[in-house]
Scaffold this active site. Structure first.
Site, mmCIF file in Angstrom:
data_model
loop_
_atom_site.group_PDB
_atom_site.id
_atom_site.type_symbol
_atom_site.label_atom_id
_atom_site.label_comp_id
_atom_site.label_asym_id
_atom_site.label_seq_id
_atom_site.Cartn_x
_atom_site.Cartn_y
_atom_site.Cartn_z
ATOM 1 N N ASP A 181 0.841 -1.203 0.000
ATOM 2 C CA ASP A 181 0.000 0.000 0.000
ATOM 3 C C ASP A 181 0.876 1.253 0.000
ATOM 4 O OD1 ASP A 181 0.921 0.311 2.608
ATOM 5 O OD2 ASP A 181 -1.024 -0.023 3.558
ATOM 6 N N GLU A 184 3.762 1.262 2.089
ATOM 7 C CA GLU A 184 4.745 0.234 1.763
ATOM 8 C C GLU A 184 4.607 -0.949 2.716
ATOM 9 O OE1 GLU A 184 8.257 3.119 1.610
ATOM 10 O OE2 GLU A 184 7.663 2.898 -0.479
ATOM 11 N N GLU A 338 7.668 14.318 8.727
ATOM 12 C CA GLU A 338 6.693 13.303 8.319
ATOM 13 C C GLU A 338 5.660 13.105 9.426
ATOM 14 O OE1 GLU A 338 7.852 9.060 6.694
ATOM 15 O OE2 GLU A 338 7.890 9.051 8.866
HETATM 16 C C1 BGC Z 1 6.065 6.148 3.545
HETATM 17 C C2 BGC Z 1 5.694 6.302 2.109
HETATM 18 C C3 BGC Z 1 6.514 7.413 1.454
HETATM 19 C C4 BGC Z 1 7.984 7.234 1.727
HETATM 20 C C5 BGC Z 1 8.788 8.437 1.270
HETATM 21 C C6 BGC Z 1 7.554 5.930 3.662
HETATM 22 O O1 BGC Z 1 7.880 5.798 4.980
HETATM 23 O O2 BGC Z 1 5.369 5.052 4.120
HETATM 24 O O3 BGC Z 1 4.334 6.643 2.000
HETATM 25 O O4 BGC Z 1 6.284 7.421 0.082
HETATM 26 O O5 BGC Z 1 8.190 7.078 3.097
HETATM 27 O O6 BGC Z 1 8.281 9.628 1.798
#
Ligand code: BGC
Length: 384
Positions: A181, A184, A338
């Site tokens: 998903d 990931e 994030e």
């Molecule tokens: C997230 C992804 C994202 C990636 C880069 C991962 O930890 O689960 O959604 O695309 O980081 O930002």
């Protein structure tokens, strides 16, 4: 009313968000997901799609001058779209093999699919990663359609038509395959948010290349979701067979021809459960109740994504509140991470992730992109 200090802060964060994104665009066009985390030194289709979408909108209101005399934001988005098209077209043989395998009822070979993340030079990220993710290329087409519409690009470059057509055929061939998903995770499942992204991506592909016949697949996806993708209480489910929601289901109400209108009762029920199960008051939104990544903190970008949804249903007060929460999580330089560690679901997992990857990704370009999107939508609403 916005006070002077608030508006100074707002415009500073706005400018910093533009800066963080532009500074981390690579020479060929990819965007680093996060410059401070080695594992994020790649460009993801998904992150980049949201980033380019944000720049497309931001370029409408707040043009950053560019040497070529056009909006710097649009120039950057254009470069990203060209980069994606080149990566996709460069994988044409592999994708054709996948399409024909699917037509013949054979098994999927992951080596012949699109990878989730690429180096700027075009090499796929290391194989140790959960590579096979279908939302990314779908979101790329969706983002490209917005760019083409806003910037009135006509005719489309041939390389774009080729890449859009290839992606649409690829998605139509593989949409029923389990994949990772957008977090990931759960590579053996079929995820409703991924299907919603494919649905939107196919619609966008048709908008861009009207000869593409995507409607049968879109209809099949919709039927599949209504039959297999709901929880017992009638919300969209995180994945087929799970009585759980995931904040990524906000994907289903992506504007511009998404799976569900933002005010569709099914969407409203789903968002109500997301708010019940995943909203961390004052911080953002958790991805899902089982999240342990960095302790399963609340994600700033998901708080902003919820704010985006709120603008779509006219709840401007809620959108502004979520925006302020996000702003209050910017560090002293204006970087938006994030996620926050203020509201972890299970703090015992935090340290092991720090040891594996370093501190929480900060700045995350995708978070800054969501911030620009919400700013644009609130500005547009204020002008009405
Ligand atoms: C997230 C992804 C994202 C990636 C880069 C991962 O930890 O689960 O959604 O695309 O980081 O930002």
């Amino acid at each position: 009313m916005t006070t002077k200090t608030q508006s100074d802060k707002l415009s500073k964060l706005h400018a910093h968000s533009q800066q963080v994104i532009m500074d981390n665009q690579q020479p060929a066009g990819g965007y680093l997901a996060c410059p401070t985390m080695p594992d994020y030194h790649y460009s993801w289709f998904r992150d980049g799609a949201f980033i380019a979408y944000a720049l497309t909108l931001d370029g409408i209101d707040n043009m950053v001058p560019h040497s070529a005399g056009i909006s710097g934001q649009w120039d950057s988005a254009d470069k990203f779209h060209r980069w994606c098209a080149a990566i996709i077209n460069g994988r044409a043989d592999a994708l054709e093999r996948t399409i024909s395998r699917m037509e013949q009822g054979q098994d999927l070979v992951v080596a012949d699919t699109l990878n989730a993340r690429y180096e700027d030079g075009g090499n796929a990220g290391p194989d140790s990663w959960p590579e096979f993710q279908l939302d990314g290329p779908s979101l790329w087409v969706w983002s490209l359609a917005k760019y083409v519409d806003v910037c009135r690009i006509t005719p489309l470059p041939i390389a774009w038509v080729k890449a859009i057509t290839l992606v649409a055929r690829y998605l139509s061939a593989v949409w029923q395959q389990p994949c990772y998903d957008c977090w990931e995770e759960r590579g053996d499942d079929v995820h409703i948010s991924t299907l919603a992204a494919i649905y939107a991506g196919l619609g966008a592909a048709h908008q861009l290349v009207p000869t593409l016949d995507v409607e049968p697949t879109r209809e099949a996806i919709r039927t599949f979701i209504m039959e297999k993708g709901l929880t017992p209480n009638g919300e969209l489910a995180k994945s087929v067979g799970l009585d759980m929601v995931d904040a990524n289901l906000l994907m289903a109400a992506l504007p511009d021809d998404g799976l569900l209108a933002p005010d569709d009762p099914l969407m409203q029920r789903t968002v109500a459960r997301i708010e019940r199960d995943l909203l961390a008051k004052g911080h953002g939104v958790h991805r899902h109740v089982e999240d342990t990544y960095y302790g399963g903190g609340a994600w700033i970008l998901l708080g902003l994504w919820l704010a985006w949804y709120k603008t779509q249903v006219g709840d401007i007060a809620a959108a502004k509140e979520l925006l302020s929460w996000a702003e209050s999580h910017a560090d002293s330089e204006g970087n938006l991470p994030e996620q926050t560690k203020d509201a972890m679901l299970d703090p015992s997992y935090y340290q092991e992730w720090v040891e594996e990857r370093g501190e929480i990704a900060n700045p995350l370009l995708w978070t800054h992109a969501e911030y620009l999107i919400v700013l644009h939508l609130l500005q547009a609403h204020a002008r009405q």
